[in-house]
Motif scaffolding. Structure first.
Motif, PDB file in Angstrom:
ATOM      1  N   ALA A  76       8.420  -4.327   0.760  1.00 32.04           N
ATOM      2  CA  ALA A  76       9.105  -4.607   2.113  1.00 32.04           C
ATOM      3  C   ALA A  76       9.004  -3.572   3.213  1.00 32.04           C
ATOM      4  CB  ALA A  76      10.673  -4.824   1.943  1.00 32.04           C
ATOM      5  N   THR A  77       7.796  -3.990   4.145  1.00 30.31           N
ATOM      6  CA  THR A  77       7.704  -2.889   5.221  1.00 30.31           C
ATOM      7  C   THR A  77       8.541  -2.766   6.304  1.00 30.31           C
ATOM      8  OG1 THR A  77       6.122  -4.071   6.271  1.00 30.31           O
ATOM      9  CG2 THR A  77       5.241  -2.861   4.377  1.00 30.31           C
ATOM     10  N   MET A  78       8.831  -1.813   7.217  1.00 36.07           N
ATOM     11  CA  MET A  78       9.521  -1.771   8.278  1.00 36.07           C
ATOM     12  C   MET A  78       8.823  -2.221   9.445  1.00 36.07           C
ATOM     13  SD  MET A  78      11.756   1.525   9.912  1.00 36.07           S
ATOM     14  CE  MET A  78      12.518   1.561   8.572  1.00 36.07           C
ATOM     15  N   HIS A  79       7.510  -1.886   9.516  1.00 36.50           N
ATOM     16  CA  HIS A  79       6.566  -2.347  10.443  1.00 36.50           C
ATOM     17  C   HIS A  79       5.417  -3.016   9.983  1.00 36.50           C
ATOM     18  CE1 HIS A  79       9.052   0.631  12.903  1.00 36.50           C
ATOM     19  NE2 HIS A  79       8.743   1.379  12.294  1.00 36.50           N
ATOM     20  N   GLY A  80       5.450  -4.448  10.237  1.00 39.07           N
ATOM     21  CA  GLY A  80       4.141  -5.139   9.535  1.00 39.07           C
ATOM     22  C   GLY A  80       4.831  -6.113   8.611  1.00 39.07           C
ATOM     23  N   SER A  81       3.648  -6.667   8.012  1.00 35.31           N
ATOM     24  CA  SER A  81       3.917  -7.765   7.056  1.00 35.31           C
ATOM     25  C   SER A  81       4.412  -7.321   5.828  1.00 35.31           C
ATOM     26  CB  SER A  81       2.769  -8.573   6.620  1.00 35.31           C
ATOM     27  OG  SER A  81       2.088  -9.312   7.956  1.00 35.31           O
ATOM     28  N   VAL A  82       5.327  -7.956   5.189  1.00 39.06           N
ATOM     29  CA  VAL A  82       5.748  -7.789   3.860  1.00 39.06           C
ATOM     30  C   VAL A  82       4.686  -8.243   2.833  1.00 39.06           C
ATOM     31  CG1 VAL A  82       7.296  -8.492   2.014  1.00 39.06           C
ATOM     32  CG2 VAL A  82       8.373  -8.124   4.313  1.00 39.06           C
ATOM     33  N   TYR A  83       4.278  -7.363   1.896  1.00 37.54           N
ATOM     34  CA  TYR A  83       3.167  -7.409   1.254  1.00 37.54           C
ATOM     35  C   TYR A  83       3.588  -8.023  -0.237  1.00 37.54           C
ATOM     36  CZ  TYR A  83      -0.663  -6.842  -2.048  1.00 37.54           C
ATOM     37  OH  TYR A  83      -1.723  -6.870  -2.956  1.00 37.54           O
ATOM     38  N   ALA A  84       3.254  -9.394  -0.821  1.00 35.31           N
ATOM     39  CA  ALA A  84       3.596  -9.879  -1.709  1.00 35.31           C
ATOM     40  C   ALA A  84       2.376  -9.720  -2.754  1.00 35.31           C
ATOM     41  CB  ALA A  84       4.064 -11.283  -1.720  1.00 35.31           C
ATOM     42  N   GLY A  85       2.422  -8.920  -4.001  1.00 34.17           N
ATOM     43  CA  GLY A  85       1.032  -8.917  -4.749  1.00 34.17           C
ATOM     44  C   GLY A  85       1.276  -7.632  -5.767  1.00 34.17           C
ATOM     45  N   ASP A  86       0.231  -6.917  -5.924  1.00 37.05           N
ATOM     46  CA  ASP A  86       0.444  -5.725  -7.041  1.00 37.05           C
ATOM     47  C   ASP A  86       0.623  -4.710  -6.060  1.00 37.05           C
ATOM     48  OD1 ASP A  86      -0.067  -3.969  -8.635  1.00 37.05           O
ATOM     49  OD2 ASP A  86      -2.103  -4.643  -9.248  1.00 37.05           O
ATOM     50  N   GLY A  87       1.868  -4.364  -6.014  1.00 36.64           N
ATOM     51  CA  GLY A  87       2.437  -3.547  -5.146  1.00 36.64           C
ATOM     52  C   GLY A  87       1.942  -2.044  -5.868  1.00 36.64           C
ATOM     53  N   GLY A  88       1.992  -1.934  -6.985  1.00 37.82           N
ATOM     54  CA  GLY A  88       1.421  -0.538  -7.906  1.00 37.82           C
ATOM     55  C   GLY A  88       0.097  -0.158  -7.175  1.00 37.82           C
ATOM     56  N   GLN A  89      -0.950  -1.265  -7.329  1.00 41.12           N
ATOM     57  CA  GLN A  89      -2.002  -0.885  -6.879  1.00 41.12           C
ATOM     58  C   GLN A  89      -2.140  -0.416  -5.427  1.00 41.12           C
ATOM     59  OE1 GLN A  89      -5.019  -0.664  -8.733  1.00 41.12           O
ATOM     60  NE2 GLN A  89      -5.807   0.489  -6.826  1.00 41.12           N
ATOM     61  N   ALA A  90      -1.538  -1.281  -4.645  1.00 40.44           N
ATOM     62  CA  ALA A  90      -1.338  -1.021  -3.075  1.00 40.44           C
ATOM     63  C   ALA A  90      -0.901   0.355  -2.712  1.00 40.44           C
ATOM     64  CB  ALA A  90      -0.576  -2.284  -2.455  1.00 40.44           C
ATOM     65  N   LEU A  91      -0.006   0.911  -3.824  1.00 43.15           N
ATOM     66  CA  LEU A  91       0.581   2.142  -3.513  1.00 43.15           C
ATOM     67  C   LEU A  91      -0.375   3.366  -3.863  1.00 43.15           C
ATOM     68  CD1 LEU A  91       4.202   1.549  -4.548  1.00 43.15           C
ATOM     69  CD2 LEU A  91       3.724   2.655  -2.510  1.00 43.15           C
ATOM     70  N   ARG A  92      -1.190   2.997  -4.874  1.00 38.89           N
ATOM     71  CA  ARG A  92      -2.360   4.028  -5.284  1.00 38.89           C
ATOM     72  C   ARG A  92      -3.531   3.877  -4.110  1.00 38.89           C
ATOM     73  NH1 ARG A  92      -0.683   1.627 -10.107  1.00 38.89           N
ATOM     74  NH2 ARG A  92      -2.219   0.027 -10.158  1.00 38.89           N
ATOM     75  N   ASP A  93      -3.770   2.892  -3.538  1.00 38.83           N
ATOM     76  CA  ASP A  93      -4.659   2.612  -2.528  1.00 38.83           C
ATOM     77  C   ASP A  93      -4.097   3.520  -1.231  1.00 38.83           C
ATOM     78  OD1 ASP A  93      -6.491   1.213  -4.264  1.00 38.83           O
ATOM     79  OD2 ASP A  93      -5.964  -0.719  -3.258  1.00 38.83           O
TER      80      ASP A  93
END
Length: 129
Positions: free
Chosen positions: A101-118
């Motif tokens: 759940a981002t403050m600025h931009g789209s909320v991302y639904a998916g592999d949040g762990g990988q997104a954080l590593r990226d």
């Protein structure tokens, strides 16, 4: 709240995570809702423009663009990359969030762990000390 402390509403469990300097100041902190696995991530994954409310698409490219753009102007280094950044983003990734759940931009639904590593890699590339 102290790091790791949980606030239970009956239906949901919100865990406070102390995240010094991630994304900004020394007193920074985020909330992780354990029931639905949602990380309320403040300015992490900052995106610009008129974007959709929720996406399953990659948000890393959008975030990288904003960070690079900001580095060219008055907002340069608005998000510090310090000694705690890598460990903090890895800790957040280990939570395996399903929603970011981002403050600025789209909320991302998916592999949040990988997104954080990226995101950690993007921060290193853009803000490397």
């Amino acid at each position: 709240m102290a790091d790791g402390e949980v606030l239970s509403t009956g239906k949901y469990r919100f865990r406070f995570l102390a995240t010094p300097h991630v994304p900004h100041c020394w007193e920074a902190g985020l909330m992780f809702e354990e029931t639905q696995r949602t990380l309320f991530c403040s300015d992490l994954f900052h995106q610009a423009g008129d974007v959709e409310p929720t996406t399953e698409s990659d948000v890393i490219g959008r975030c990288r663009s904003v960070l690079i753009e900001y580095q060219q102007g008055p907002f340069a280094n608005y998000m510090p990359y310090g000694t705690l950044t890598d460990a903090t983003l890895r800790r957040l990734a280990e939570l395996r969030p399903k929603t970011l759940a981002t403050m600025h931009g789209s909320v991302y639904a998916g592999d949040g762990g990988q997104a954080l590593r990226d995101l950690n890699q993007v921060f290193w590339e853009v803000f490397q000390p």
